[in-house]
Scaffold this active site. Sequence first.
Site, PDB file in Angstrom:
ATOM      1  N   ASP A  99      27.572  52.507  42.178  1.00 47.92           N
ATOM      2  CA  ASP A  99      28.839  53.203  42.459  1.00 47.92           C
ATOM      3  C   ASP A  99      29.930  52.567  41.609  1.00 47.92           C
ATOM      4  O   ASP A  99      30.702  51.724  42.075  1.00 47.92           O
ATOM      5  CB  ASP A  99      29.174  53.129  43.948  1.00 47.92           C
ATOM      6  CG  ASP A  99      30.292  54.088  44.326  1.00 47.92           C
ATOM      7  OD1 ASP A  99      30.776  54.823  43.435  1.00 47.92           O
ATOM      8  OD2 ASP A  99      30.692  54.105  45.492  1.00 47.92           O
ATOM      9  N   CYS A 102      33.618  51.557  42.559  1.00 48.60           N
ATOM     10  CA  CYS A 102      33.869  51.593  43.992  1.00 48.60           C
ATOM     11  C   CYS A 102      35.046  50.646  44.191  1.00 48.60           C
ATOM     12  O   CYS A 102      35.071  49.552  43.627  1.00 48.60           O
ATOM     13  CB  CYS A 102      32.637  51.100  44.752  1.00 48.60           C
ATOM     14  SG  CYS A 102      32.790  51.320  46.521  1.00 48.60           S
ATOM     15  N   HIS A 335      36.222  47.248  42.459  1.00 44.38           N
ATOM     16  CA  HIS A 335      35.358  46.093  42.703  1.00 44.38           C
ATOM     17  C   HIS A 335      33.913  46.281  42.244  1.00 44.38           C
ATOM     18  O   HIS A 335      33.055  45.487  42.611  1.00 44.38           O
ATOM     19  CB  HIS A 335      35.434  45.621  44.166  1.00 44.38           C
ATOM     20  CG  HIS A 335      34.992  46.601  45.199  1.00 44.38           C
ATOM     21  ND1 HIS A 335      35.758  46.886  46.309  1.00 44.38           N
ATOM     22  CD2 HIS A 335      33.881  47.344  45.324  1.00 44.38           C
ATOM     23  CE1 HIS A 335      35.128  47.750  47.065  1.00 44.38           C
ATOM     24  NE2 HIS A 335      33.985  48.041  46.489  1.00 44.38           N
ATOM     25  N   SER A 382      34.866  45.182  58.681  1.00 45.67           N
ATOM     26  CA  SER A 382      34.110  46.243  59.348  1.00 45.67           C
ATOM     27  C   SER A 382      35.086  47.157  60.081  1.00 45.67           C
ATOM     28  O   SER A 382      36.237  46.798  60.315  1.00 45.67           O
ATOM     29  CB  SER A 382      33.118  45.646  60.351  1.00 45.67           C
ATOM     30  OG  SER A 382      33.775  45.289  61.557  1.00 45.67           O
ATOM     31  N   SER A 387      40.854  44.402  58.444  1.00 53.17           N
ATOM     32  CA  SER A 387      40.803  44.095  57.020  1.00 53.17           C
ATOM     33  C   SER A 387      41.957  43.171  56.666  1.00 53.17           C
ATOM     34  O   SER A 387      42.793  42.848  57.511  1.00 53.17           O
ATOM     35  CB  SER A 387      40.906  45.396  56.208  1.00 53.17           C
ATOM     36  OG  SER A 387      39.872  46.294  56.569  1.00 53.17           O
ATOM     37  N   HIS A 406      35.514  40.939  48.019  1.00 58.39           N
ATOM     38  CA  HIS A 406      35.960  42.331  48.127  1.00 58.39           C
ATOM     39  C   HIS A 406      35.913  42.856  49.553  1.00 58.39           C
ATOM     40  O   HIS A 406      36.460  43.913  49.843  1.00 58.39           O
ATOM     41  CB  HIS A 406      35.109  43.233  47.232  1.00 58.39           C
ATOM     42  CG  HIS A 406      33.811  43.688  47.840  1.00 58.39           C
ATOM     43  ND1 HIS A 406      32.863  42.806  48.333  1.00 58.39           N
ATOM     44  CD2 HIS A 406      33.297  44.926  48.026  1.00 58.39           C
ATOM     45  CE1 HIS A 406      31.836  43.493  48.793  1.00 58.39           C
ATOM     46  NE2 HIS A 406      32.056  44.776  48.624  1.00 58.39           N
ATOM     47  N   GLY A 407      35.248  42.142  50.462  1.00 58.82           N
ATOM     48  CA  GLY A 407      35.143  42.622  51.839  1.00 58.82           C
ATOM     49  C   GLY A 407      34.426  41.613  52.706  1.00 58.82           C
ATOM     50  O   GLY A 407      34.334  40.434  52.360  1.00 58.82           O
ATOM     51  N   GLY A 409      31.098  41.773  53.774  1.00 61.18           N
ATOM     52  CA  GLY A 409      29.715  41.533  53.355  1.00 61.18           C
ATOM     53  C   GLY A 409      28.741  41.706  54.509  1.00 61.18           C
ATOM     54  O   GLY A 409      28.978  41.231  55.613  1.00 61.18           O
ATOM     55  N   LYS A 482      34.193  58.133  58.746  1.00 59.13           N
ATOM     56  CA  LYS A 482      32.952  57.664  58.134  1.00 59.13           C
ATOM     57  C   LYS A 482      32.102  58.850  57.694  1.00 59.13           C
ATOM     58  O   LYS A 482      32.008  59.854  58.407  1.00 59.13           O
ATOM     59  CB  LYS A 482      32.132  56.861  59.142  1.00 59.13           C
ATOM     60  CG  LYS A 482      32.600  55.425  59.315  1.00 59.13           C
ATOM     61  CD  LYS A 482      32.141  54.584  58.155  1.00 59.13           C
ATOM     62  CE  LYS A 482      32.523  53.120  58.358  1.00 59.13           C
ATOM     63  NZ  LYS A 482      32.258  52.326  57.149  1.00 59.13           N
TER      64      LYS A 482
END
Length: 483
Positions: A99, A102, A335, A382, A387, A406-407, A409, A482
């Site tokens: 992706d 992304c 990212h 999540s 965040s 980036h997040g 994980g 989602k």
Amino acid sequence: MKLSTSMRVNRLSEVLWEIPKSEKSGMLVPARIYATESVLQDMDVGVFEQLTNVACLPGIYGYALCMPDGHWGYGFPIGGVAAFDVDHGIISPGGVGYDINCGMRLIRTDLTLADVRPRLDALMTELFRKVPAGVGSQGFVKLNHKDFQAVMRKGARWSVEQGYGWAGDLLHTEENGCLAGVDPDCISDQAMKRGMQQLGTLGAGNHYLEVQVVHDERIYDHVAAEAMGIHGHEQIVVMVHCGSRGFGHQVGTDYLRIFEKAMTRYGLTVKDQQLACAPFQSPEGQEYFAAMNCAANTAFANRQVIAHQIREAFRTVFQQSPESMGMHQVYDVAHNIAKVERYHDKPLLVHRKGATRAFGPGAIELPEAYRSIGQPVICGGSMETGSYLLVGTSQAMMESFGSTMHGAGRTMSRAKAKRQVCGAQLLQDMAQRGILVKAVSMSGLAEEAGFAYKNISQVVQAVETAGITKKVAELLPIGNIKG
């Protein structure tokens, strides 16, 4: 400390660990991991194997790096960062991801939780209607072959020129939403076919659109927050996580096949076939780079159209103009990307796979409003936990090729998550906790349960302790879409 790997891992600091070159035959540089003790302990063995494989790639410079959100991926670990000599190094689709671009986009508002909570159901319903989600979803923007080539060349600017967004959005987007060095002739017909119908769509998997709230006590750097228009007082913001969708996936697929054959011609060998690569300066390497930039620009354009649709949904529900609601873009950052950047007075091709650019204060690439604070870094957690908004630092420029996490994980596979929770029950449980979710698939929702991810606060703490990123604010979810 017991780790999932038998490799020797040396501790360099409180949150920095190194696997020496001697631990695997062929390693050209050490492998380094940013993590707290507990986060490192929970990392799957795939991270150590894949990161040390990356350290064997020709022309790699300095270190193979992994961020604390690191987990097993395709070729590179998710959270992997590696820089290569532009003259003698390689380029690898496995170091970019399927992706392509992304990334994350954050839009602030002047609305508060008191304004939004009574209309949250209507808002999430309208957002769900205006931003198509799910596998194979198609957008309202209809493109012909010529239009789609223009999207590849112009990126987010194409979207703004069509009326999907504001000129100010481009100023607050990495590279102003458009990478140079594109060539639509490097794109296959199959990739074109997959991409033309998907502009303005969210996709599936871990992609999402989330309405969030910022509380006063969740702001950690008031100066940086103020520069970004984040003031707390239960302020509402909107975060988007998506990329180039099927278009980028096809570009990756096409060039992995090309590179597998090209490696023989160039005498290249890799530890894992998923790291198929070509010399960056070779015809194949340059063609992939041009195609990757096409896909990256399409992702910027995609998020730009989504931003427009978000504003239109707010207009519909609150009967106010987006301008009057202060719906300005904070930032948009990629990212999954490979870019030529300069470090230690040397041009390098930096691969970021599930890692975010984190340029420090003074970087000329940043908009003037952010030049004194550093680049905004948007890190998604999540859908259950929240965040973070952070900023890059000067230390990141010296130490991590201007990169950070980036997040959160993942900690478990999607299949395992689905075995542990029912999507419908999760939907109900989250609603009881004040988080309204709209999902295309209950199965897809179960895959994204909070317990399937690392603790985002621990991951953020690691990069802050390391000095490569600085916390600005925590963003808590109240509504999520989602695929």
